[in-house]
Design an enzyme around this catalytic site. Structure first.
Site, mmCIF file in Angstrom:
data_model
loop_
_atom_site.group_PDB
_atom_site.id
_atom_site.type_symbol
_atom_site.label_atom_id
_atom_site.label_comp_id
_atom_site.label_asym_id
_atom_site.label_seq_id
_atom_site.Cartn_x
_atom_site.Cartn_y
_atom_site.Cartn_z
ATOM 1 N N ALA A 306 -85.168 -16.582 -22.294
ATOM 2 C CA ALA A 306 -85.751 -15.925 -23.457
ATOM 3 C C ALA A 306 -87.275 -15.979 -23.366
ATOM 4 O O ALA A 306 -87.840 -16.609 -22.472
ATOM 5 C CB ALA A 306 -85.262 -16.592 -24.744
ATOM 6 N N GLY A 353 -85.563 -11.963 -26.597
ATOM 7 C CA GLY A 353 -84.656 -12.203 -25.477
ATOM 8 C C GLY A 353 -83.478 -13.076 -25.826
ATOM 9 O O GLY A 353 -82.944 -13.787 -24.982
ATOM 10 N N THR A 393 -79.489 -9.046 -30.061
ATOM 11 C CA THR A 393 -79.616 -10.417 -30.543
ATOM 12 C C THR A 393 -78.903 -10.560 -31.889
ATOM 13 O O THR A 393 -79.120 -9.754 -32.798
ATOM 14 C CB THR A 393 -81.104 -10.791 -30.712
ATOM 15 O OG1 THR A 393 -81.751 -10.664 -29.450
ATOM 16 C CG2 THR A 393 -81.253 -12.210 -31.215
ATOM 17 N N HIS A 801 -96.616 -7.795 -24.175
ATOM 18 C CA HIS A 801 -96.324 -7.091 -22.928
ATOM 19 C C HIS A 801 -97.360 -7.407 -21.867
ATOM 20 O O HIS A 801 -98.526 -7.665 -22.166
ATOM 21 C CB HIS A 801 -96.291 -5.572 -23.174
ATOM 22 C CG HIS A 801 -95.190 -5.150 -24.084
ATOM 23 N ND1 HIS A 801 -95.303 -4.106 -24.972
ATOM 24 C CD2 HIS A 801 -93.946 -5.652 -24.271
ATOM 25 C CE1 HIS A 801 -94.180 -3.967 -25.654
ATOM 26 N NE2 HIS A 801 -93.338 -4.897 -25.239
ATOM 27 N N VAL A 827 -102.901 11.233 -36.280
ATOM 28 C CA VAL A 827 -103.031 9.784 -36.163
ATOM 29 C C VAL A 827 -103.173 9.194 -37.552
ATOM 30 O O VAL A 827 -104.144 9.500 -38.258
ATOM 31 C CB VAL A 827 -104.249 9.395 -35.302
ATOM 32 C CG1 VAL A 827 -104.354 7.876 -35.174
ATOM 33 C CG2 VAL A 827 -104.148 10.035 -33.915
ATOM 34 N N PRO A 828 -102.242 8.368 -38.016
ATOM 35 C CA PRO A 828 -102.369 7.756 -39.343
ATOM 36 C C PRO A 828 -103.502 6.738 -39.375
ATOM 37 O O PRO A 828 -104.011 6.327 -38.331
ATOM 38 C CB PRO A 828 -101.008 7.093 -39.557
ATOM 39 C CG PRO A 828 -100.504 6.822 -38.182
ATOM 40 C CD PRO A 828 -101.032 7.927 -37.308
#
Length: 1149
Positions: A306, A353, A393, A801, A827-828
């Site tokens: 995980a 994970g 999960t 990431h 684009v907010p």
């Protein structure tokens, strides 16, 4: 994270060892001169915070004491010279004083403050400035790039602007020597060019072989030739990054280079580790020394599959997060920062994970402990337990660990006025949220819970006490009761006219089990446009044994109304050919398992997609194998931790062959109504609730798998749903990028609207911006880059990431969002406003008639798997076995509720373990000691007794330990060893019925019955058995009462008056004493004590003890190499009947 910085000391050792040893990168990368490799002269000086001392002189190499030195911190600090952190041309004593004055002291470098704790020392090298050069090798998506300039040193300036560049594309040969000289070395004196070419060739070979991701040398010194020798190469300052995911490949190479005994034979060898030399060290960025808690979570993360991450940003902060998922962890931090609370954000981290309950507990406990330290804040504190919609999960299971931690810290949480806000979705989220809500009621801590009906970050303003104008998303009510696992949409039951197994049909034939298996005919290879790699006829291979993912894909297919399953076969090289059974709706179907891609492709020519579940270690070779077959057009790589060089080579080969690569480090993607890659989209309840069983109009691309589920959910709520969604993966070099998929969506007439969810790090969003500016992409595109909080952090933070880290201002999330807005993207203002932007864009397309909403259709019911239904508590089944003494399912083995760590911590011994496993309770110390005493006394009684003899005979017959032991144990019974139970029963009954000792003896004689536990062949009143004496002495000294022992001794006086060998033997003594223990220790009721006697507990003690001796006899015979035993014939009396005697014969009718 894949690309990680290493210390300068380690980088120089890697070059020192491997520059002469690394294999040449290619045939063209060969040296042509008598190149002299630089020698390794570097020493590391570390500061020990516990003793406040630096590395002692005894651990330093000899040259340190004889040469003039350079000393500098080695903690990933840039521009150390400008910061005054260089000591030049000093002796060791001067250098040591310089280091000692700074070690352990905080230093501010530019805007970052950190403690100096690691230094590098090396020989001072006098040299003229014209010998200083600059070289850097950097990796990008297309290949590697070598930068070189003849003006190195402190004033190198803007390298990107002034350096010469040489590109080496992925898969290309190393350029010729002439190319290197003309491209990089045109301003270098001719007499040095050949030497520098050789150095660059070797440097690049090491770079590739050791999986460097970045390597910079400034200055690189190339001294003039002296006395006919070639120019000498030296490197002064060095910065490097390695690909940490390549540790399984390069770990031994990194380790041996770090073994100081390689360079200094007198140095002591490093401690024993997996390889020769210590493993590579990954230092924290300067100013980010790991806290004890961060180091603990890092260690926990390294020991599990995980992902567990924790970075403490501000220990005094009020806002803490505990977020599931890499992408989700970033958007929560973004939301907190966007509302102006970045200065209060205490931590960044994530868990994902599918960690176990125990791992989640340890993670949660660490965070909660940090929250509840110090003085309570007058405004209280906030804990946000957030997360996206999980793919597989079990949310309730992971929440169990968090709930355990919260319960443990109940009082500190109340004292610090902690308020908790929970938002989660995914498998079994209803039960998880219900458990959290109920915890809040019992804990005395405010806990608000929200499900996927609430936008992922809408709990942030709620937690911070901020009300946004027109806010609706966060007004959802808390989950008050457990909702069913099935989703809210109405579904219709699929009628089945099939007869049950065993039913006799009109033709008189009985229905067989195989009649319920669905068989599918071979399919023709479909033709589809290049922009549509997946449709309702797509067929795939799954590489790896992944039955859960395959069943999910087949359930999705069935809910979409596909005619055939999307999975044609599995490929599993490590097992033989076989068939696996899966469900197709309510029936079953068979899928073949092949051992090679070649065989699978031959048998199923219609397949053009492979979902590759191979591990990070084997995904490279398996994917190259798959790419050999032209029929395969798309490959999804699920594995995380794929080395970056391998990922680049895969995408390079795939581009050459025109194959679409999705991943690595991806959950995959989904084409609603058509095809699902692996676990994309989550469990079936999320598939149905997000309407993924039929196509919508919106195509999206994201890096995060978890966030792709959020997009599916949002799109189902504010639009007509997803047309296609791809998670490209969070690594630096995904096989396909945002632009690849958005161009497909642009070309697909059925996709009407585009969504891009980018993130901090990388430049792939700018390729999309260029396509929009040039008019290549014309469809409306709603976009947002997550990671806007990065600018708020004072130190470098690695997000979830591997690719989510900005290496320049261009790569920041804010820069991307601004650039996309200027290019005409929708684009907010914040990620929280994304649903509103999506809805407005969708409604505009509907009003224009571009999108025509279709009537909803009801998907078929997909029966829930038995295992999952059991886990959710939706069904019950009586257990086949019941066990009440031990449990190994959690993080720790439990003996009768006692953790194994506590067993050792409290040192309860063998007797204590027996008391837990046999009696399910802790017995007093005197009782457990008595149990151990019995085991020692009964361990052996010589080789002549029947059990020992049987063990010896079996052992000498060549039997193994288990067989020999079993042979001996089988002799235990009423005649040998089994007298303990009978003795306990006889003495107890006699005393309980009120018989005097004499009456008991007389009654036994009248019944012609021997008293068990009385009598010995050798021992007598005048020659007592010392074992019995030891037991009597211990019991009389330590037991609170010993009434049955006293009774037995009175019986002994009666029996020995008749014959002096009729003493209380060891079996009888142990038996009556054990009865005293059971009845009088206070740990058992009278009924329990009698039951334990009745069910053979006492004989169990004899069996356990005597097994020690039997094993000893077996080992003794094996050690002696004793031959097969044959009993002497003269010791056997043989008496056979004479043949002439009449026999009774059977009558034959």
């Amino acid at each position: 994270m894949s690309s990680k910085a290493i210390r300068e000391y380690d980088a120089k050792l890697l070059l020192a060892y491997w520059l002469a040893r690394a294999p040449a990168y290619s045939k063209s990368a060969q040296i042509a001169t008598d190149f002299v490799y630089p020698t390794a002269k570097v020493a590391q000086i570390s500061w020990d915070p516990e003793t406040n001392t630096i590395t002692p002189d005894t651990q330093l190499p000899p040259w340190v004491f004889t040469e003039k030195l350079v000393a500098k911190p080695d903690q990933l600090i840039k521009r150390r010279g400008k910061a005054g952190l260089l000591s030049l041309n000093k002796t060791w004593e001067q250098s040591k004083q310089w280091i000692a004055e700074r070690a352990g002291k905080p230093v501010k470098v530019e805007s970052t403050t950190g403690t100096l704790n690691n230094f590098i020392v090396e020989p001072f090298l006098p040299h003229p400035s014209h010998t200083e050069y600059y070289v850097c090798i950097n990796s990008v998506r297309e290949g590697d790039q070598i930068l070189f300039t003849h003006e190195g040193g402190v004033e190198v300036g803007d390298v990107d602007a002034k350096a010469f560049k040489l590109d080496i594309p992925v898969g290309a040969e190393f350029p010729s020597r002439q190319t290197v000289k003309s491209t990089l070395l045109s301003k270098v004196p001719a007499e040095k060019q050949e030497t520098l070419v050789d150095f660059l060739i070797r440097l690049y070979s090491v770079y590739v072989d050791l999986h460097f991701a970045y390597l910079e040398i400034n200055p690189l010194i190339c001294l003039d030739a002296v006395n006919g020798q070639p120019p000498a190469i030296h490197y002064l300052d060095m910065a490097a990054k390695l690909d940490q995911t390549a540790e399984s490949i390069c770990g031994p190479k990194w380790a041996i280079a770090r073994d100081v005994s390689v360079y200094d034979p007198q140095a002591s060898a490093s401690a024993i580790s997996a390889d020769r030399g210590p493993p590579m060290v990954w230092p924290a960025p300067f100013g980010r020394d790991l806290t004890k808690e961060e180091a603990y979570i890092q260690k926990l993360d390294g020991s599990t599959g995980a992902s567990l991450k924790l970075t403490v940003l501000n220990p005094e902060g009020r806002v803490w997060t505990m977020v599931a998922g890499g992408g989700a962890s970033v958007v929560y931090s973004d939301a907190i920062a966007a509302h102006g609370f970045a200065h209060e954000l205490a931590n960044y981290g994530e868990y994902s994970g599918a960690p176990t309950e125990g791992q989640t507990y340890e993670y949660a406990k660490t965070i909660v402990d940090l929250i509840t330290r110090g003085k309570p804040h007058p405004d209280g504190k906030i804990l946000i337990i957030g997360g996206g919609i999980a793919n597989f999960t079990n949310v309730a299971a992971t929440f169990k660990g968090i709930i355990r931690a919260l319960k443990e810290y109940k009082n500190p949480l109340i004292a610090h006025q902690v308020r908790i806000f929970v938002r989660r979705g995914g498998p079994n989220y209803q039960e998880g949220l219900k458990a959290m809500r109920l915890l809040g009621e019992s804990l005395g801590v405010p806990i608000k819970v929200y499900g996927p009906e609430t936008h992922i970050t809408d709990i942030v303003p709620l937690a911070l006490g901020i009300t946004k104008a027109g806010q609706k998303g966060a007004s959802g009510t808390s989950v008050l009761q457990s909702a069913p696992a099935s989703p809210p949409p109405i579904v219709k039951e699929v009628s089945s006219n099939e007869a049950a197994v065993g039913t006799i049909g009109p033709d008189g034939q009985r229905t067989q089990p195989d009649d319920h298996i669905v068989h599918f005919d071979a399919q023709q290879k479909p033709k589809r446009p290049s922009y549509r790699p997946f449709d309702a006829q797509t067929r795939s291979f799954v590489y790896g044994l992944q039955p859960r993912a395959i069943q999910g894909m087949l359930d999705f297919d069935y809910s979409c109304g596909r005619d055939t399953p999307s999975v044609a076969a599995m490929i599993y090289p490590f097992g033989g050919h076989h068939i696996q059974k899966f469900y197709w709706g309510t029936r079953e179907t068979l899928l073949p398992v092949y051992t090679s891609v070649e065989e699978a492709v031959k048998k199923h020519p219609e397949v053009d997609v492979v979902v590759n579940f191979a591990s990070s270690r084997s995904v490279y070779s398996s994917t190259l194998d798959i790419l050999r077959f032209p029929s395969i057009k798309s490959i999804a790589l699920i594995a995380e931790g794929v080395p970056e060089r391998h990922a680049r080579e895969i995408l390079h080969f795939a581009q050459q062959k025109g194959v679409l690569i999705i991943g690595p480090a991806t959950v995959g993607g989904i084409k609603p109504g058509c095809f699902r890659i692996g676990n994309s989209g989550g469990m079936m309840d999320n598939i149905i609730s997000s309407k993924l069983y039929r196509a919508g109009s919106v195509g999206y691309v994201s890096k995060s798998g978890g966030m792709s589920n959020e997009l599916n959910n949002i799109l189902s709520l504010v639009t007509n749903g997803t047309y296609e969604g791809i998670a490209i993966g969070g690594d630096r070099y995904p096989g396909s990028t945002f632009i690849d998929h958005l161009l497909r969506y642009e070309a697909d007439p059925d996709c009407k609207m585009l969504v891009l969810l980018g993130e901090v790090g990388g430049i792939e969003e700018y390729r999309v911006i260029e396509a929009v500016k040039k008019g290549i992409i014309k469809k409306p595109i709603v976009a947002w880059a997550i990671g806007t909080c990065a600018k708020m952090f004072t130190t470098e933070v690695q997000f979830g990431h591997a690719g989510s880290m900005a290496n320049s201002d261009l790569e920041t999330a804010d820069a991307k969002n601004n650039a996309m807005k200027k290019a005409g993207f929708i684009v907010p203002d914040t990620f929280e406003d994304l649903p509103t932007a999506l809805k407005q864009t969708y409604d505009a397309l509907v009003n224009k008639g571009v999108i025509v909403p279709k009537k909803e259709r009801d998907p078929p019911v997909i029966p829930m798997d038995y295992k999952w239904a059991t886990e959710l508590g939706l069904i019950r089944k009586p257990a086949a076995f019941i066990s009440t003494i031990s449990d190994e399912r959690g993080q720790e083995l439990m003996y009768a509720g006692m953790r194994i760590s506590e067993v050792f911590k409290e040192d309860i011994g063998i007797g204590g373990v027996v008391s837990l496993l046999w009696f399910k309770r802790r017995l007093p110390a005197y009782a457990t000691k008595f149990i151990e005493m019995v085991l020692m006394l009964t361990a052996d009684h010589g080789p002549a007794v029947s059990g020992a003899m049987n063990t010896i005979v079996a052992s000498r017959a060549g039997k193994d330990l288990i067989s020999s032991l079993a042979s001996g144990l089988l002799t235990i019974g009423s005649r040998f060893g089994g007298a303990l139970d009978e003795a306990a029963s006889m003495f107890s009954n006699a005393r309980d019925t009120g018989l005097t000792p004499r009456e008991f003896v007389d009654e036994s004689r009248k019944a012609n019955k021997l008293i068990s536990g009385i009598g010995h062949k050798i021992k007598s009143v005048n020659n007592p058995d010392l074992r019995v004496e030891l037991v009597k002495e211990y019991v009389k000294k330590n037991f609170p009462t010993h009434t049955l022992l006293d009774y037995a001794l009175a019986v002994e006086k009666v029996t020995t008056s008749k014959k002096d060998t009729l003493i209380l033997n060891v079996d009888g003594c142990i038996a009556v004493c054990f009865v005293d223990l059971l009845r009088d220790s206070g740990a058992f009721s009278r009924e329990e004590a009698d039951e334990y006697i009745k069910i053979g507990t006492l004989n169990g003690l004899f069996v356990l003890g005597r097994s020690i001796g039997f094993i000893g006899h077996h080992l003794d015979q094996k050690r002696l190499r004793a031959p097969l035993y044959r009993h002497p014939a003269d010791d056997i009396f043989i008496n056979m009947a004479d043949v002439s005697q009449p026999r009774v014969l059977g009558t034959v009718n």
